[in-house]
Design a protein around this motif. Sequence first.
Motif, PDB file in Angstrom:
ATOM      1  N   LEU A  86       0.414   3.572   8.912  1.00 51.67           N
ATOM      2  CA  LEU A  86       0.702   2.387   8.209  1.00 51.67           C
ATOM      3  C   LEU A  86       2.062   2.352   8.354  1.00 51.67           C
ATOM      4  CD1 LEU A  86      -1.241   2.103   4.720  1.00 51.67           C
ATOM      5  CD2 LEU A  86      -1.220   0.498   6.402  1.00 51.67           C
ATOM      6  N   TYR A  87       2.803   3.177   8.261  1.00 53.58           N
ATOM      7  CA  TYR A  87       4.301   3.109   8.614  1.00 53.58           C
ATOM      8  C   TYR A  87       4.599   2.694  10.064  1.00 53.58           C
ATOM      9  CZ  TYR A  87       9.509   3.918   8.600  1.00 53.58           C
ATOM     10  OH  TYR A  87      10.679   3.755   8.733  1.00 53.58           O
ATOM     11  N   VAL A  98      -2.734   5.437  -0.060  1.00 54.77           N
ATOM     12  CA  VAL A  98      -3.291   6.085   1.134  1.00 54.77           C
ATOM     13  C   VAL A  98      -3.097   7.472   1.402  1.00 54.77           C
ATOM     14  CG1 VAL A  98      -3.549   3.880   2.391  1.00 54.77           C
ATOM     15  CG2 VAL A  98      -1.614   5.151   2.614  1.00 54.77           C
ATOM     16  N   LYS A 135       0.847  -1.167  -0.035  1.00 53.38           N
ATOM     17  CA  LYS A 135       0.044  -0.001   0.002  1.00 53.38           C
ATOM     18  C   LYS A 135       0.944   1.192   0.095  1.00 53.38           C
ATOM     19  CE  LYS A 135      -4.034  -1.987   2.401  1.00 53.38           C
ATOM     20  NZ  LYS A 135      -4.854  -1.981   3.545  1.00 53.38           N
ATOM     21  N   LEU A 136       1.922   1.103   0.691  1.00 55.44           N
ATOM     22  CA  LEU A 136       2.980   2.265   0.896  1.00 55.44           C
ATOM     23  C   LEU A 136       3.356   2.781  -0.281  1.00 55.44           C
ATOM     24  CD1 LEU A 136       4.391   2.093   4.542  1.00 55.44           C
ATOM     25  CD2 LEU A 136       2.385   3.697   3.801  1.00 55.44           C
ATOM     26  N   GLU A 137       3.764   1.535  -0.934  1.00 58.31           N
ATOM     27  CA  GLU A 137       4.712   1.712  -2.414  1.00 58.31           C
ATOM     28  C   GLU A 137       3.689   2.142  -3.516  1.00 58.31           C
ATOM     29  OE1 GLU A 137       8.300  -1.777  -2.032  1.00 58.31           O
ATOM     30  OE2 GLU A 137       6.363  -2.167  -2.909  1.00 58.31           O
ATOM     31  N   GLY A 161       1.123   4.103  -3.132  1.00 57.99           N
ATOM     32  CA  GLY A 161       0.546   5.242  -2.655  1.00 57.99           C
ATOM     33  C   GLY A 161      -1.002   5.349  -2.580  1.00 57.99           C
ATOM     34  N   LEU A 208      -1.474  10.748   2.832  1.00 55.56           N
ATOM     35  CA  LEU A 208      -0.238  11.035   3.641  1.00 55.56           C
ATOM     36  C   LEU A 208      -0.468  10.794   5.249  1.00 55.56           C
ATOM     37  CD1 LEU A 208       2.697  11.851   3.954  1.00 55.56           C
ATOM     38  CD2 LEU A 208       1.875  14.106   3.923  1.00 55.56           C
ATOM     39  N   ASP A 261      -2.603   8.818   6.863  1.00 57.28           N
ATOM     40  CA  ASP A 261      -2.829   7.479   6.966  1.00 57.28           C
ATOM     41  C   ASP A 261      -1.477   6.639   6.614  1.00 57.28           C
ATOM     42  OD1 ASP A 261      -5.492   7.887   7.541  1.00 57.28           O
ATOM     43  OD2 ASP A 261      -6.244   7.384   5.508  1.00 57.28           O
ATOM     44  N   SER A 262      -0.628   7.092   5.817  1.00 55.72           N
ATOM     45  CA  SER A 262       0.467   6.415   5.322  1.00 55.72           C
ATOM     46  C   SER A 262       1.504   6.471   6.793  1.00 55.72           C
ATOM     47  CB  SER A 262       1.407   7.281   4.362  1.00 55.72           C
ATOM     48  OG  SER A 262       0.767   7.276   3.112  1.00 55.72           O
TER      49      SER A 262
END
Length: 78
Positions: A37-38, A29, A23-25, A27, A31, A33-34
């Motif tokens: 997630l991180y 979500v 999901k992070l790769e 993009g 910022l 929410d990122s």
Amino acid sequence: MSADVKAMSFEDALRELEQVVGKLERGEVPLDDSIALYERGAKLKKRCEAKLKEAEEKVAKLTLDGDGQPTGTEPLDG
């Protein structure tokens, strides 16, 4: 993604970590929410590392004597 990381198996934590990274790769979500997630991903990574260390210690204990010398093999379920 609400499961308690501390109670997760290695496989479950790794599976969710792969989803978080994906999901992070991509993009997928916003910022804000990122960031959450991180943070979740960091906890999942830590859990996976801890479970791997536990497994390594069990294997070492099963295959080495107190002096660190190989003792041979025996079934894990024995």
